[in-house]
Design a protein around this motif. Structure first.
Motif, PDB file in Angstrom:
ATOM      1  N   LYS A 263       0.806  -1.217   0.000  1.00 17.29           N
ATOM      2  CA  LYS A 263       0.000   0.000   0.000  1.00 17.29           C
ATOM      3  C   LYS A 263       0.842   1.272   0.000  1.00 17.29           C
ATOM      4  CE  LYS A 263      -4.168  -1.928   2.167  1.00 17.29           C
ATOM      5  NZ  LYS A 263      -5.099  -1.830   3.328  1.00 17.29           N
ATOM      6  N   ASN A 264       2.157   1.121   0.093  1.00 18.15           N
ATOM      7  CA  ASN A 264       3.012   2.306   0.070  1.00 18.15           C
ATOM      8  C   ASN A 264       3.057   2.938  -1.311  1.00 18.15           C
ATOM      9  OD1 ASN A 264       3.697   2.160   2.757  1.00 18.15           O
ATOM     10  ND2 ASN A 264       5.708   1.231   2.418  1.00 18.15           N
ATOM     11  N   VAL A 265       3.233   4.243  -1.333  1.00 12.34           N
ATOM     12  CA  VAL A 265       3.436   4.961  -2.588  1.00 12.34           C
ATOM     13  C   VAL A 265       4.625   4.363  -3.331  1.00 12.34           C
ATOM     14  CG1 VAL A 265       4.123   7.188  -3.564  1.00 12.34           C
ATOM     15  CG2 VAL A 265       2.462   7.112  -1.694  1.00 12.34           C
ATOM     16  N   ASN A 266       4.446   4.145  -4.631  1.00 16.60           N
ATOM     17  CA  ASN A 266       5.538   3.737  -5.530  1.00 16.60           C
ATOM     18  C   ASN A 266       6.145   2.386  -5.166  1.00 16.60           C
ATOM     19  OD1 ASN A 266       6.756   4.434  -7.930  1.00 16.60           O
ATOM     20  ND2 ASN A 266       8.375   5.648  -7.003  1.00 16.60           N
ATOM     21  N   TYR A 267       5.312   1.479  -4.669  1.00 14.26           N
ATOM     22  CA  TYR A 267       5.738   0.112  -4.332  1.00 14.26           C
ATOM     23  C   TYR A 267       6.091  -0.668  -5.587  1.00 14.26           C
ATOM     24  CZ  TYR A 267       5.112  -4.761  -2.756  1.00 14.26           C
ATOM     25  OH  TYR A 267       5.264  -6.095  -2.479  1.00 14.26           O
ATOM     26  N   PRO A 268       7.097  -1.528  -5.567  1.00 13.48           N
ATOM     27  CA  PRO A 268       8.083  -1.703  -4.512  1.00 13.48           C
ATOM     28  C   PRO A 268       9.119  -0.581  -4.532  1.00 13.48           C
ATOM     29  CG  PRO A 268       8.585  -3.175  -6.317  1.00 13.48           C
ATOM     30  CD  PRO A 268       7.304  -2.501  -6.675  1.00 13.48           C
ATOM     31  N   THR A 307       0.088   7.527   4.088  1.00  9.48           N
ATOM     32  CA  THR A 307       0.623   6.623   5.111  1.00  9.48           C
ATOM     33  C   THR A 307       1.722   5.752   4.507  1.00  9.48           C
ATOM     34  OG1 THR A 307      -1.466   6.565   6.334  1.00  9.48           O
ATOM     35  CG2 THR A 307       0.073   4.758   6.724  1.00  9.48           C
ATOM     36  N   PHE A 308       2.822   5.623   5.257  1.00 14.04           N
ATOM     37  CA  PHE A 308       3.932   4.752   4.873  1.00 14.04           C
ATOM     38  C   PHE A 308       4.065   3.655   5.924  1.00 14.04           C
ATOM     39  CE2 PHE A 308       4.932   8.771   2.830  1.00 14.04           C
ATOM     40  CZ  PHE A 308       5.329   8.359   1.563  1.00 14.04           C
ATOM     41  N   ARG A 309       4.277   2.425   5.453  1.00 14.36           N
ATOM     42  CA  ARG A 309       4.353   1.253   6.320  1.00 14.36           C
ATOM     43  C   ARG A 309       5.645   0.486   6.024  1.00 14.36           C
ATOM     44  NH1 ARG A 309      -0.162   2.255   3.615  1.00 14.36           N
ATOM     45  NH2 ARG A 309      -2.193   2.297   4.661  1.00 14.36           N
ATOM     46  N   TYR A 310       6.399   0.171   7.057  1.00  6.72           N
ATOM     47  CA  TYR A 310       7.639  -0.590   6.883  1.00  6.72           C
ATOM     48  C   TYR A 310       7.808  -1.587   8.016  1.00  6.72           C
ATOM     49  CZ  TYR A 310       8.851   2.937   3.419  1.00  6.72           C
ATOM     50  OH  TYR A 310       8.833   3.767   2.328  1.00  6.72           O
ATOM     51  N   ARG A 311       8.402  -2.713   7.694  1.00 12.17           N
ATOM     52  CA  ARG A 311       8.767  -3.725   8.685  1.00 12.17           C
ATOM     53  C   ARG A 311      10.286  -3.848   8.693  1.00 12.17           C
ATOM     54  NH1 ARG A 311       5.690  -9.430   9.257  1.00 12.17           N
ATOM     55  NH2 ARG A 311       4.491  -8.090  10.702  1.00 12.17           N
TER      56      ARG A 311
END
Length: 336
Positions: A263-268, A307-311
């Motif tokens: 769901k992040n912008v410009n994934y991957p 929203t930005f999501r990272y693991r």
């Protein structure tokens, strides 16, 4: 509505096999200091990291990051001094999140080293309150911050939720950051961003400039590998679902992996992964990473948000985390 232009790109997520050797999760303690702008996170009774947000720092950071065995995997400088750690780039502290060009202000490169007469060119991420701390099977830390100019005019409001977990050989940080525009906000395509980690010297890639410390070879043994199969210096500027840096620290095989979210912008994302120890995921540097073939401009109107999501996964043991395990973790994270 969020407006941006981007290179069309698709990368299917590999079919994931179930990993059956997961270990038992350990309890997480999240403790806010009564006297300092600091929140300490421990897993299984052992220190993992601290959330630091003093007025003396130009952004909040997680520092240091440790493996389950207690080995520090982030560079000490500029907050501490450890033999072998380089002293370049004083804005590289632990794990952080900001960007090089927001409305013309450089948030990424700001530090104590910027002369006073040039500070007006730099932005500041000012944490003003801790919203939640929770201990348990999963540790929770949520905070609010303002992205401002030097006059403290707010451009963005940031709300970040951290989720911490771990077992005997692994530590996981899930970061969810929502940026809401307090005024029109333009993320102009730039190389330096967005989620960054500065690695301990042992996780840098070896090079001819390695020196001797206390009569012993300074053992930089790091390497990168991405989900797309790029390794070493070839990982830089390429897209992938995840990227792992790995190397030897003492007798341990240690790795840090960053996983992107669909769901992040410009994934991957593009990987700004440098041999000298900067490890960053930057979806907003497309023009630089494609040599001008395309660009990424992310604009938010006042009141809009993104929203930005990272693991982030830290492992230690006899061998580093496998591709199969990372694909499994990427698959589970994609569902969050």
């Amino acid at each position: 509505m969020i407006r941006f232009k981007t290179l069309s790109f698709a990368m299917p997520l590999v079919a994931l096999a179930s990993v059956v050797f997961a270990q038992k999760s350990l309890p997480v303690t999240v403790l806010k200091s009564a006297t300092e702008n600091k929140v300490d996170i421990s897993i299984g009774g052992r220190p993992f990291t601290s959330f630091l947000y003093p007025d003396s720092l130009e952004k909040p950071v997680l520092y240091p990051l440790r493996t389950a065995s207690g080995t520090v995997v982030t560079r000490s400088f500029p907050l501490e001094s450890r033999a072998g750690d380089p002293t370049d780039h004083p804005h590289h502290i632990g794990l952080w999140f900001n960007f090089e060009n927001l409305n013309g202000l450089d948030f990424w490169n700001n530090s104590y080293a910027i002369p006073a007469n040039k500070k007006n060119m730099y932005g500041w991420v000012r944490t003003d309150r801790i919203l939640e701390t929770k201990s348990g099977d999963k540790g929770i830390l949520t905070y609010h911050a303002n992205w401002t100019n030097q006059q403290k005019d707010v451009i963005l409001e940031e709300t970040t939720r951290y989720e911490f977990s771990g077992d005997d050989n692994q530590r996981i940080i899930d970061r969810f950051t929502t940026l809401k525009a307090n005024k029109d906000a333009a993320f102009n395509d730039a190389k330096d961003g967005l989620l960054g980690i500065r690695l301990a010297h042992e996780l840098q890639m070896p090079n001819s400039e390695d020196t001797k410390i206390a009569g012993q070879v300074n053992l930089a043994s790091g390497n990168y590998v991405t989900s797309a199969g790029k390794t070493g210096d070839d990982a830089w500027s390429t897209r992938a679902i995840w990227c792992k840096v790995f190397g030897k620290m003492g007798t341990d095989s240690v790795s840090i992996s960053i996983i992107d979210h669909p769901k992040n912008v410009n994934y991957p994302t593009f990987w700004h992964a440098r041999g000298y120890g900067l490890f960053a995921a930057n979806p907003l540097g497309e023009k630089v990473f494609t040599n001008g073939k395309s660009e990424k401009m992310l604009h938010l109107k006042k009141g809009e948000s993104v929203t930005f999501r990272y693991r982030i996964v830290v492992n230690n043991g006899k061998q580093t985390i496998s591709t199969t395990q990372l694909n499994e973790l990427a698959g589970s994270f994609a569902k969050k």
